[in-house]
Scaffold this active site. Sequence first.
Site, PDB file in Angstrom:
ATOM      1  N   HIS A  14      85.632  28.934 -10.699  1.00  0.00           N
ATOM      2  CA  HIS A  14      85.238  27.958  -9.845  1.00  0.00           C
ATOM      3  C   HIS A  14      85.108  26.470 -10.060  1.00  0.00           C
ATOM      4  O   HIS A  14      85.108  25.645  -9.088  1.00  0.00           O
ATOM      5  CB  HIS A  14      83.826  28.558  -8.910  1.00  0.00           C
ATOM      6  CG  HIS A  14      84.018  28.339  -7.453  1.00  0.00           C
ATOM      7  ND1 HIS A  14      83.118  28.560  -6.555  1.00  0.00           N
ATOM      8  CD2 HIS A  14      84.824  27.506  -6.803  1.00  0.00           C
ATOM      9  CE1 HIS A  14      83.198  28.363  -5.390  1.00  0.00           C
ATOM     10  NE2 HIS A  14      84.355  27.620  -5.253  1.00  0.00           N
ATOM     11  N   ASP A  59      79.667  31.252  -1.000  1.00  0.00           N
ATOM     12  CA  ASP A  59      79.063  31.601  -2.538  1.00  0.00           C
ATOM     13  C   ASP A  59      78.050  32.172  -2.478  1.00  0.00           C
ATOM     14  O   ASP A  59      77.016  31.784  -1.589  1.00  0.00           O
ATOM     15  CB  ASP A  59      79.522  30.238  -3.148  1.00  0.00           C
ATOM     16  CG  ASP A  59      79.691  30.424  -4.817  1.00  0.00           C
ATOM     17  OD1 ASP A  59      78.960  31.180  -5.347  1.00  0.00           O
ATOM     18  OD2 ASP A  59      80.232  29.750  -5.303  1.00  0.00           O
ATOM     19  N   HIS A  73      76.312  31.340  -5.193  1.00  0.00           N
ATOM     20  CA  HIS A  73      75.407  30.252  -5.958  1.00  0.00           C
ATOM     21  C   HIS A  73      75.811  28.796  -5.434  1.00  0.00           C
ATOM     22  O   HIS A  73      76.866  28.621  -4.530  1.00  0.00           O
ATOM     23  CB  HIS A  73      76.202  30.345  -7.368  1.00  0.00           C
ATOM     24  CG  HIS A  73      76.070  31.567  -7.751  1.00  0.00           C
ATOM     25  ND1 HIS A  73      77.108  32.490  -7.957  1.00  0.00           N
ATOM     26  CD2 HIS A  73      75.133  32.178  -8.760  1.00  0.00           C
ATOM     27  CE1 HIS A  73      76.557  33.661  -8.423  1.00  0.00           C
ATOM     28  NE2 HIS A  73      75.451  33.401  -8.827  1.00  0.00           N
ATOM     29  N   ASP A 123      76.491  26.010  -7.208  1.00  0.00           N
ATOM     30  CA  ASP A 123      77.478  25.197  -7.801  1.00  0.00           C
ATOM     31  C   ASP A 123      77.140  23.764  -7.681  1.00  0.00           C
ATOM     32  O   ASP A 123      78.067  22.832  -7.663  1.00  0.00           O
ATOM     33  CB  ASP A 123      78.763  25.521  -7.270  1.00  0.00           C
ATOM     34  CG  ASP A 123      79.240  27.047  -7.417  1.00  0.00           C
ATOM     35  OD1 ASP A 123      78.454  27.770  -8.177  1.00  0.00           O
ATOM     36  OD2 ASP A 123      80.381  27.199  -7.014  1.00  0.00           O
ATOM     37  N   HIS A 160      81.863  26.060 -13.989  1.00  0.00           N
ATOM     38  CA  HIS A 160      81.957  26.719 -12.630  1.00  0.00           C
ATOM     39  C   HIS A 160      80.594  26.500 -12.091  1.00  0.00           C
ATOM     40  O   HIS A 160      80.991  26.853 -10.629  1.00  0.00           O
ATOM     41  CB  HIS A 160      82.632  28.163 -12.943  1.00  0.00           C
ATOM     42  CG  HIS A 160      81.427  29.088 -13.261  1.00  0.00           C
ATOM     43  ND1 HIS A 160      81.711  30.491 -12.841  1.00  0.00           N
ATOM     44  CD2 HIS A 160      80.280  29.177 -13.894  1.00  0.00           C
ATOM     45  CE1 HIS A 160      80.688  31.268 -13.464  1.00  0.00           C
ATOM     46  NE2 HIS A 160      79.871  30.602 -13.856  1.00  0.00           N
ATOM     47  N   ASP A 170      84.293  32.247  -2.735  1.00  0.00           N
ATOM     48  CA  ASP A 170      83.766  32.779  -4.084  1.00  0.00           C
ATOM     49  C   ASP A 170      83.463  34.336  -3.806  1.00  0.00           C
ATOM     50  O   ASP A 170      82.951  34.766  -3.006  1.00  0.00           O
ATOM     51  CB  ASP A 170      82.533  32.222  -4.660  1.00  0.00           C
ATOM     52  CG  ASP A 170      82.426  32.633  -6.289  1.00  0.00           C
ATOM     53  OD1 ASP A 170      82.627  33.628  -6.793  1.00  0.00           O
ATOM     54  OD2 ASP A 170      81.923  31.571  -6.896  1.00  0.00           O
ATOM     55  N   ASP A 224      82.000  36.292  -5.468  1.00  0.00           N
ATOM     56  CA  ASP A 224      80.603  36.741  -5.513  1.00  0.00           C
ATOM     57  C   ASP A 224      79.660  36.451  -4.263  1.00  0.00           C
ATOM     58  O   ASP A 224      78.620  36.756  -4.279  1.00  0.00           O
ATOM     59  CB  ASP A 224      80.109  36.284  -6.719  1.00  0.00           C
ATOM     60  CG  ASP A 224      79.853  34.573  -6.812  1.00  0.00           C
ATOM     61  OD1 ASP A 224      79.638  33.976  -5.745  1.00  0.00           O
ATOM     62  OD2 ASP A 224      79.842  34.133  -7.930  1.00  0.00           O
ATOM     63  N   GLU A 249      87.158  33.276  -8.480  1.00  0.00           N
ATOM     64  CA  GLU A 249      86.324  34.266  -9.210  1.00  0.00           C
ATOM     65  C   GLU A 249      86.613  35.673  -9.141  1.00  0.00           C
ATOM     66  O   GLU A 249      85.778  36.687  -9.312  1.00  0.00           O
ATOM     67  CB  GLU A 249      84.907  33.988  -9.010  1.00  0.00           C
ATOM     68  CG  GLU A 249      84.405  32.634  -9.169  1.00  0.00           C
ATOM     69  CD  GLU A 249      84.105  32.266 -10.774  1.00  0.00           C
ATOM     70  OE1 GLU A 249      84.200  32.977 -11.542  1.00  0.00           O
ATOM     71  OE2 GLU A 249      83.893  31.082 -11.194  1.00  0.00           O
TER      72      GLU A 249
END
Length: 297
Positions: A93, A115, A117, A119, A132, A219, A221, A264
């Site tokens: 990312h 995502d 996360h 980021d 990332h 992403d 994830d 990712e």
Amino acid sequence: MQWSYIEVPLRYGQGKDGVDQGPSKLRELGLEALLPEGTAKRTIRVLPESEIRENEEHLKRVDGVLYTVNELAEAVHEEVQANRFPLIVGGDHSMAIGTLAGLAKTGPYGVIWVDAHADLNTGETSPSGNIHGMPLAAAMGMGDVRLTEVGGRERKLLPEHLVYIGLRDIDEGEIREINRLGIKVITVEEVRTRGADVIMQEAIAYLRERVGRFYVSFDMDSFDASLVAGTGTPVDGGLTAAEGKAIVAEAMTADELIAIELVELNPSLDVEDKTAQLAFALCETIVKSKENLLLES
Ligand SMILES: [Mn+2]
């Protein structure tokens, strides 16, 4: 509308081998055949490991990341200027530093960041030093100047032009920043109870009011950990496959969408190519949604 397909085999923004193989795995599954005729294809260059010199503790392999994101910024700028719609596939990312900077050169825009996360770390706040986890901070002008000045000194993104979907593993410093900046967050719970289509309509309307054009950075994830063994940092409590597909399908219906990015996928960590197949299915949804749209108009 002409398409542009951009591969970014970058892995220096995080510590696990294999995420650089995301684009080649998708090709192996037949992605090229999926792309509309006349799609412009580009592969962004990545430094060989032997040329990485600057492995700083708080910004790991920063020269490797910078080399590729600068090239990507240039490519994204060119493609959007040429009136093409980029589908950008990674890679980790950190590449989004390039996407965000390249889009900024074409004017103001919003972001839907799907995502687990946020980021939103900087070299100072990041527990890992992995870049990332920093692309949105960099785009909003926070952190090391080498990252914030990719593609020019100006801020690439304003906090009010950002919508998060699926966050559930956020560092404490990031929670403070999200609250301080007043960034809009849509949880997995909201996606589930209100419907992916409904929350996307709202997210798009939110950005339409404030800025207009937007891009989606997705992403892998953001999906539930049970679906994505093949990603570097899986987190429980994530999206279902149907929810993820509905999110991108809904985004594709908006005239204001200017680019979409998928990051990712790590085939080395994958089990029976399941994550790769899910990523492939998302690409299929992306391409087919726009095809349908073109047929309708
Ligand atoms: Mn991410």
